[in-house]
Design a protein around this motif. Structure first.
Motif, PDB file in Angstrom:
ATOM      1  N   UNK A 135      11.907  -7.557  63.616  1.00 50.55           N
ATOM      2  CA  UNK A 135      10.592  -8.045  64.021  1.00 50.55           C
ATOM      3  C   UNK A 135       9.815  -7.300  65.446  1.00 50.55           C
ATOM      4  N   UNK A 136      11.135  -6.760  66.233  1.00 49.54           N
ATOM      5  CA  UNK A 136      10.407  -5.938  67.349  1.00 49.54           C
ATOM      6  C   UNK A 136       9.982  -4.603  66.970  1.00 49.54           C
ATOM      7  N   UNK A 137      10.715  -4.270  65.956  1.00 50.97           N
ATOM      8  CA  UNK A 137      10.200  -2.758  65.583  1.00 50.97           C
ATOM      9  C   UNK A 137       8.844  -2.704  64.915  1.00 50.97           C
ATOM     10  N   UNK A 138       8.799  -3.892  64.089  1.00 54.69           N
ATOM     11  CA  UNK A 138       7.563  -4.041  63.323  1.00 54.69           C
ATOM     12  C   UNK A 138       6.201  -4.237  64.514  1.00 54.69           C
ATOM     13  N   UNK A 139       6.556  -5.245  65.384  1.00 56.47           N
ATOM     14  CA  UNK A 139       5.775  -5.509  66.382  1.00 56.47           C
ATOM     15  C   UNK A 139       5.321  -4.187  67.369  1.00 56.47           C
ATOM     16  N   UNK A 140       6.003  -3.498  67.651  1.00 54.79           N
ATOM     17  CA  UNK A 140       6.003  -2.464  68.597  1.00 54.79           C
ATOM     18  C   UNK A 140       5.216  -1.034  67.804  1.00 54.79           C
ATOM     19  N   UNK A 141       5.422  -1.259  66.353  1.00 56.06           N
ATOM     20  CA  UNK A 141       4.828  -0.163  65.564  1.00 56.06           C
ATOM     21  C   UNK A 141       3.352  -0.350  65.396  1.00 56.06           C
ATOM     22  N   UNK A 142       3.241  -1.881  65.190  1.00 52.53           N
ATOM     23  CA  UNK A 142       1.752  -2.127  64.930  1.00 52.53           C
ATOM     24  C   UNK A 142       0.913  -2.114  66.096  1.00 52.53           C
ATOM     25  N   UNK A 143       1.837  -2.425  67.308  1.00 50.43           N
ATOM     26  CA  UNK A 143       1.055  -2.131  68.644  1.00 50.43           C
ATOM     27  C   UNK A 143       0.504  -0.773  68.922  1.00 50.43           C
ATOM     28  N   UNK A 144       1.295   0.211  68.547  1.00 48.23           N
ATOM     29  CA  UNK A 144       0.987   1.654  68.721  1.00 48.23           C
ATOM     30  C   UNK A 144      -0.098   1.635  67.813  1.00 48.23           C
ATOM     31  N   UNK A 145      -0.197   1.454  66.397  1.00 47.24           N
ATOM     32  CA  UNK A 145      -1.396   1.962  65.403  1.00 47.24           C
ATOM     33  C   UNK A 145      -2.590   1.214  65.969  1.00 47.24           C
ATOM     34  N   UNK A 146      -2.338  -0.153  66.753  1.00 43.44           N
ATOM     35  CA  UNK A 146      -3.518  -0.690  67.314  1.00 43.44           C
ATOM     36  C   UNK A 146      -4.200   0.027  68.326  1.00 43.44           C
ATOM     37  N   UNK A 147      -3.100   0.562  69.301  1.00 46.46           N
ATOM     38  CA  UNK A 147      -3.437   1.462  70.495  1.00 46.46           C
ATOM     39  C   UNK A 147      -4.405   2.693  69.928  1.00 46.46           C
ATOM     40  N   UNK A 148      -3.550   3.302  68.824  1.00 44.00           N
ATOM     41  CA  UNK A 148      -4.136   4.520  68.320  1.00 44.00           C
ATOM     42  C   UNK A 148      -5.723   4.344  67.855  1.00 44.00           C
TER      43      UNK A 148
END
Length: 559
Positions: free
Chosen positions: A442-455
Motif C-alpha cells: 500500500x505504501x508503494x502504491x501511495x508514494x507512486x500515486x503521490x509522485x504522479x500527482x506531483x508531476x
C-alpha cells in the motif's frame, strides 16, 4: 486680492467689514462666464503673429483648482505638460506646428523678446519685472521659496521645455495595441488587466528621438527646410542613394554621408541630428537579435511572437510597452504570448538595495554558502514572481536547504546505501518499471500515486506560469517521501522485513528509485545543480549506462 491688500493675510487684524473701505464688488459670477473671453497680455511680444488670433483667451481645465493660489494659471505650452495639453485641446496650438517659445536650447531668450534677448532665463527676472512695473501692472514683487530641479551633474537650474521630436503615431494604432494585449497571458493577470491596460488606453504618441551624441542614429536624411525627407531602410539603400557604402552605423560614420536632393538638384540631404530613444532599441529586440529582415527571415517568422518573457513591474511603461507598440505597428501582433511580471527584491528592512548602504548580503557569498539552487528556489517561492516586493532574508535561503534539499538528499543517500547493501548479498539491482507497477504494498502504491500527482501538478502550474505554487507542493511531497514512506519502510528497504526479505527489499528499492528519478527530472528546471548530481548517480544503475560509458549517449529509459 490678498496680494493687492496684504492686510487680508493677517487673520488677527483683518475683518470682513474692512473690505468696504478697500474695494467695491461690481459683479459676482461663476468663472465659467469668463471662458472664451480675450484679455490684454502682460507682454505683447506674440500679440501680432499670424497665429495670435487664438492666443490670450480664458480657458478652463480641471487641473486648476480654487483651493490653492488664485485659481488662475497662465498657460505656456512650451514649458509645461498640462499647459501643452490644455492649449492643444482648445486650438491655441496645433499638433505638428511650431509652438511659441522665446527660449533657445541653452536656456537663453531669443530675439522674440527683444528687451532680454541673449539673457539666461534665470537672470532676466529683474528686467522683466521692471517692464511690468513700468507698464503699471506690477501687483507685488516678492521671493517665494520652493523646491526646484537642478542638474545632478552641473548643479545648475533646469527648465521644463518642449523640444522638436520625432514621434511614432501610437494614438492611431491604440485600439490595435489594446486588442493585441488582450491576446497575451500575464502572471499576475491583474497587471495586464489593470496597470498595463490603463496605460495603453491612454497611450499618447511616442517621442522616439533624443538630442544626444551617443546612441543609434535615426536613419532620416532631410533638407535644411525639412521639405524633403528620406527614411533609409538598409545599408544597401543608403549606398544606392548616396553612393557611399558604410559598415559602421555610428554617428561618426553616417553623419558625414549626404544624399543628393531630387527635389532641388545641386543641394543635398543630411542626416538629422537626433538619435533613437534607447527604449526604441529595446522594443526592437525581437527583430534586431536575428538581424531581421536581412537574415534569418524564416527562423524569425517561425519563432514570433515569443513564447515567454519576464521582467520587472517597472517595465509596464518600458520594455513591455515598447515591445507591444512596435510589434503592433509592424505586424499587428503582440511580441510575446506569455509574460511573468517580477516584483522588486528589496533589502531586509524594506529599503531599496544599494551598494552605498550595504544593506544586503553579497549574492556571491550567499551562493557559495547555500548554493545557487537554494537561492533560485527561494526566489521562485517568493512574492517576486507575483509582481510583489520581497524583503530578502538570508534565513529564507537556508530554509530551502533545510526543508527540501537535505531531506531529499538523505532519501537519495539512503537509497544508494541500501542498494549497495542489497547487492552485497550477491544480487544485481537493475531498474524495472514493471516491478514498480506490480507492487501490492500500500505504501508503494501511495508514494507512486503521490509522485504522479506531483508531476501532473507541476506540469499544469508551469503551463500556467505559476512558479510560486511549485515550492509548497514540493515541500509537501518531500515530507511525505522522507517522513512517511522512507520511515515506514526503513527495515523493509534494508532487507529486514517479510518472509522473502530480499524480494521485498528489491520491490521497495525499485519504487524508491522510480520516485527519485521522476522527482529529479521534474525538479531539474528549478534546481539544475542538485538534480544533475542525483541524475548522474541514478543513471549508472541503468543497463544503458554501459553504452554511455563507452562513448554512447544513452540515458535512462523513462517509462
Amino acid at each position: 486680492m490678498a496680494q493687492m491688500y496684504p492686510i487680508m493675510n493677517n487673520k488677527k487684524k483683518w475683518k470682513p467689514k474692512m473690505a468696504d473701505e478697500l474695494f467695491e464688488i461690481q459683479a459676482t459670477f461663476p468663472g465659467s462666464e469668463l471662458v472664451g473671453k480675450k484679455y490684454t497680455p502682460i507682454f505683447d511680444f506674440f500679440a501680432n503673429t499670424p497665429e495670435s488670433e487664438n492666443y490670450f483667451r480664458v480657458l478652463s481645465d480641471t487641473y486648476v483648482t480654487d483651493d490653492a493660489g488664485t485659481g488662475i494659471v497662465h498657460q505656456a505650452p512650451a514649458f509645461g505638460e498640462d499647459d501643452y495639453r490644455v492649449c492643444l485641446a482648445h486650438n491655441v496650438i496645433k499638433k505638428g506646428q511650431e509652438i511659441p517659445c522665446p527660449v533657445d536650447s541653452n536656456g537663453v531668450f531669443t530675439e522674440a523678446v527683444p528687451p532680454v534677448k541673449g539673457e539666461h532665463v534665470k537672470k532676466a527676472d529683474p528686467t522683466l519685472i521692471a517692464l511690468i512695473k513700468e507698464n503699471g501692472r506690477l501687483v507685488q514683487k516678492d521671493n517665494l521659496d520652493h523646491s526646484y530641479p537642478f542638474c545632478w551633474r552641473s548643479d545648475t537650474p533646469l527648465i521644463y521645455k518642449a523640444v522638436p521630436s520625432w514621434f511614432v503615431k501610437v494614438e492611431e494604432i491604440r485600439d490595435k495595441i489594446v486588442k493585441n494585449n488582450n491576446e497575451t497571458y500575464w502572471v499576475p493577470s491583474a497587471v495586464k488587466e489593470g496597470r498595463f491596460h490603463n496605460w495603453l488606453t491612454d497611450a499618447r504618441d511616442w517621442a522616439v528621438s533624443r538630442n544626444r551624441f551617443w546612441g543609434t542614429p535615426i536613419p532620416i536624411w532631410a533638407s535644411e527646410d525639412m521639405s524633403e525627407i528620406v527614411c533609409i531602410g538598409s545599408i544597401a539603400e543608403l549606398k544606392e542613394l548616396s553612393g557611399v557604402e558604410v559598415d559602421d552605423l555610428h554617428r561618426e560614420t553616417v553623419d558625414s554621408v549626404t544624399i543628393p536632393s531630387k527635389k532641388n538638384p545641386g543641394t543635398v540631404l543630411r542626416r538629422i541630428d537626433e538619435v533613437f530613444d534607447c527604449w526604441f532599441e529595446s522594443g526592437s529586440m525581437p527583430y534586431a537579435q536575428k538581424h531581421y529582415p536581412f537574415e534569418n527571415k524564416e527562423k524569425f517568422e517561425k519563432g514570433f511572437p515569443a513564447d515567454f518573457i519576464a521582467e520587472g513591474l517597472d517595465q509596464t511603461r518600458g520594455w513591455f510597452y515598447t515591445l507591444m507598440v512596435l510589434s503592433t505597428a509592424l505586424f499587428d501582433k503582440p511580441a510575446f504570448k506569455n509574460l511573468i511580471v517580477n516584483g522588486m527584491v528589496l533589502a531586509g528592512d524594506g529599503k531599496k538595495m544599494a551598494k552605498r548602504l550595504k544593506n544586503y548580503p553579497d549574492p556571491i557569498l550567499v551562493i557559495s554558502k547555500y548554493g545557487a539552487d537554494a537561492l533560485r528556489m527561494y526566489l521562485i517561492n517568493s512574492p517576486v514572481v507575483r509582481a510583489e516586493s520581497l524583503k530578502f532574508q538570508e534565513a529564507g535561503v537556508l530554509g530551502v536547504v533545510k526543508e527540501v534539499f537535505l531531506p531529499l538528499y538523505n532519501a537519495f543517500r539512503f537509497f544508494l546505501q541500501n542498494v549497495e547493501r542489497w547487492e552485497g548479498r550477491g544480487n544485481k539491482f537493475v531498474p524495472d518499471i514493471e516491478k514498480v507497477r506490480g507492487t501490492k504494498n500500500p505504501t508503494d502504491i501511495w508514494i507512486s500515486a503521490a509522485t504522479q500527482g506531483l508531476i501532473k501538478f507541476v506540469h499544469e502550474e508551469m503551463k500556467a506560469y505559476r512558479l510560486y505554487t511549485v515550492m509548497p507542493a514540493l515541500v509537501t511531497f518531500v515530507t511525505q517521501l522522507t517522513n512517511w514512506y522512507v520511515r515506514l519502510n526503513r527495515d523493509r528497504l534494508k532487507g529486514l522485513e517479510g518472509e522473502d526479505a530480499d524480494a521485498e527489499a528489491e520491490t521497495g528499492l525499485q519504487v524508491l528509485y522510480d520516485v527519485l528519478l521522476d522527482v529529479t527530472v521534474i525538479m531539474a528546471p528549478f534546481t539544475p545543480f542538485i538534480t544533475e548530481y542525483f541524475y548522474q548517480h541514478l543513471r549508472k544503475l541503468q543497463p544503458s549506462y554501459k553504452d554511455a560509458a563507452d562513448g554512447g549517449k544513452s540515458n535512462p529509459v523513462m517509462a
